[in-house]
Design an enzyme around this catalytic site. Structure first.
Site, PDB file in Angstrom:
ATOM      1  N   LYS A   6       0.794  -1.432  -0.181  1.00  0.00           N
ATOM      2  CA  LYS A   6       0.134   0.186   0.018  1.00  0.00           C
ATOM      3  C   LYS A   6       0.903   1.157   0.189  1.00  0.00           C
ATOM      4  O   LYS A   6       2.172   1.265   0.430  1.00  0.00           O
ATOM      5  CB  LYS A   6      -0.601   0.366   0.857  1.00  0.00           C
ATOM      6  CG  LYS A   6      -1.607  -0.506   1.612  1.00  0.00           C
ATOM      7  CD  LYS A   6      -2.394  -0.701   2.953  1.00  0.00           C
ATOM      8  CE  LYS A   6      -3.795  -2.131   3.024  1.00  0.00           C
ATOM      9  NZ  LYS A   6      -4.496  -2.295   1.835  1.00  0.00           N
ATOM     10  N   ARG A  61     -10.063 -11.773   2.168  1.00  0.00           N
ATOM     11  CA  ARG A  61     -10.781 -12.643   1.459  1.00  0.00           C
ATOM     12  C   ARG A  61     -10.281 -13.765   1.724  1.00  0.00           C
ATOM     13  O   ARG A  61     -11.220 -15.112   1.591  1.00  0.00           O
ATOM     14  CB  ARG A  61     -11.783 -12.344   0.168  1.00  0.00           C
ATOM     15  CG  ARG A  61     -11.005 -12.019  -1.047  1.00  0.00           C
ATOM     16  CD  ARG A  61     -10.531 -11.649  -1.883  1.00  0.00           C
ATOM     17  NE  ARG A  61     -11.402  -9.681  -1.711  1.00  0.00           N
ATOM     18  CZ  ARG A  61     -11.519  -9.279  -2.557  1.00  0.00           C
ATOM     19  NH1 ARG A  61     -11.374  -9.453  -4.137  1.00  0.00           N
ATOM     20  NH2 ARG A  61     -10.519  -7.717  -2.544  1.00  0.00           N
TER      21      ARG A  61
HETATM   22 MN    MN Z   1      -5.829  -6.012   2.539  1.00  0.00          MN
END
Ligand code: MN
Ligand code: ZN
Length: 500
Positions: free
Chosen positions: A279, A353
């Site tokens: 990120k 997920r």
């Molecule tokens: Mn993530």
């Protein structure tokens, strides 16, 4: 904070600060506020004449007084328009009132149940909302500050009721409110702790504390045990970090005669750097809150057990870090999963997920008849619904309706997003059964559809709390930082399912 219901006259209660209320547009107070006004020779009526907007929603005015009451300070709390006053507005304004009290350097606070008279609320529901709002608004997280706290936190709340017949209902509501708010505040603290302190092992230790305190069944699987189970997707995420993962399973059997088992699955990524799909560094410190789903299911278990709800519930919380290293999984990898499906990794930042997929399969193997998962899953959900509402996705109309109804009753905003067939195209892989990212369009939905592939035919609801997990300011019953999103809804849902 201790809570006590007191019957008697509001003008005689001995406390450091007294909270009374006023609806917008009222110039001559009646009821409890009227009684206090009379004891003060019309000082409240005078304040209303002199200060426009004293009754506006969330307005607070403080009167310092010398005699006439058992207190030296009165907080006049604006409730807004009578016809707009709801239980959730009551919860919010109770939070505002207690923070006004925090500024007055007081330890004991007395209040009436706002709206129990004029708005005609059910006394138990109103007392619950009042206690929840007060305890949530009074929350502070300052355990890493070494100096004295800047504000004095009120320690005792008296709820004043002149009608003794209402006391049993108020007591029941107050106890419920305390159980729920204590659990929400516990959840908030888990989320507010930084990642170096709230590791997967620490999450498991917290679960052990809840289990010991409430007599719950606890199982914690370490890395080897997770591997032995075949939870390859979970392990793929964990393998980049030196911090060992944990699978926390907490069980409460409140209805041994029933076949139903509600599984609450919570995403517990204690720090999400994005992994190899790193990120941007700006704002990355907020990724300590990526375990808020796991924290919420632990909080819900605490409250459900404290309230002895007649329902069987199991919390399943996969906890791990997601970090880049020489051991980390990569974009392009194809990994296995507990459910047997193979997954092509497009982004290592779509890790939630993966661990949830294995946890949902694990919940089914525990015998779950219904699954609700909570996760700070996608930035796309924040784009869609902002910080106001959590996104809900489901494969079952009945369970979805129950979750949305529970959210409405608990005062948490949730909104359903569609899992239309057509979106499935986006997560089809050329070389594996599924890929873990469907790109930017409808990102919250394709994440939901990915989970749906593992939920199979069993009733399942997914709640994306990425937008609601934290508040950037003190507002109503929310305090800057973690909100404890989802806990109140899950407790309501368990109450509802107790009537199965
Ligand atoms: Mn993530
Ligand atoms: Zn994440």
């Amino acid at each position: 904070m201790q809570v006590e219901i007191v019957t008697g006259s509001i003008t005689e209660v001995i406390c450091d600060a007294l909270i009374v209320n006023l609806f917008e547009g009222v110039s001559m107070p009646t009821g409890a506020t009227g009684a206090v006004d009379a004891a003060l020779d019309g000082q409240i009526a005078g304040l209303i004449r002199g200060k426009q907007g004293a009754g506006k929603y969330g307005a607070t005015s403080v009167l310092h007084i010398c005699n006439g009451l058992g207190t030296r300070q009165v907080i006049l709390l604006g409730l807004g328009k009578k016809e707009e006053f709801t239980l959730d507005r009551l919860r919010g304004v109770a939070g505002t009132a207690i923070r006004a009290a925090q500024k007055l350097d007081v330890r004991t606070v007395a209040t009436v149940v706002h709206g129990a008279g004029q708005a005609g609320f059910d006394p138990q529901a109103a007392a619950q909302a009042l206690v929840e709002g007060t305890l949530l608004g009074n929350y502070r997280f300052c355990c890493y500050k070494t100096g004295p706290d800047e504000v004095v936190i009120p320690e005792k709340l008296y709820i004043i009721e002149h009608d003794a017949q209402k006391v049993p209902q108020l007591t029941a509501g107050s106890e419920r409110g305390q159980a729920v708010a204590t659990a929400v505040n516990m959840t908030r603290s888990l989320v507010n702790h930084p990642a170096n302190r709230m590791t997967p092992a620490k999450m498991a230790a917290q679960a052990a504390e809840i289990a010991a305190h409430h007599g719950l069944e606890l199982q914690v699987l370490d890395k080897e045990e997770i591997a032995a189970q075949g939870m390859s997707a979970f392990l793929a995420v964990a393998q980049g970090s030196h911090e060992p993962p944990r699978l926390i399973v907490l069980k409460y059997n409140g209805n041994p005669g029933s076949q139903n088992l509600l599984a609450l699955v919570g995403k517990g990524v204690t720090f999400d750097s994005g992994g190899i799909s790193l990120k941007p560094s700006e704002g990355m410190q907020e990724m300590k809150d990526d375990m808020a789903g796991a924290a919420a299911v632990l909080g819900a278990m605490q409250a459900i057990a404290a309230l002895r709800l007649p329902v069987n519930v199991a919390a399943v919380a996969p906890c791990t870090e997601n970090l880049p290293s020489g051991y980390a999984f990569r974009p392009g990898d194809v990994i296995d999963s507990l459910g047997g499906k193979t997954i092509e990794i497009i982004s290592t930042d779509a890790e939630g997920r993966l661990i949830l997929a294995d946890a949902i399969t694990y919940a089914h193997r525990l015998g779950a008849s219904h699954v609700v998962d909570l996760a700070t899953l996608t930035g796309a959900c924040v784009v869609a619904l902002g910080t106001v509402a959590s996104g809900v996705m489901a494969n079952d109309r009945d369970l979805c309706g129950r979750v949305l109804a529970a959210a409405g009753a608990a005062g948490e905003r949730m909104w359903e997003l569609p899992l239309f067939e057509e979106y499935k195209e986006q997560i089809k892989s050329d070389i594996a059964d599924l890929k873990n990212s469907g790109g930017r369009p409808a990102g919250a939905i394709t994440a939901g559809l990915f989970l749906a592939a593992f939920a199979g035919a069993k009733p399942w609801v997914h709640v994306d709390i990425a937008g609601t997990v934290s508040s950037d300011k003190d507002s109503g019953y929310n305090v800057k930082g973690a909100t404890g999103a989802g806990v109140r809804t899950l407790v309501r849902l368990a109450e509802d399912l107790g009537k199965w």
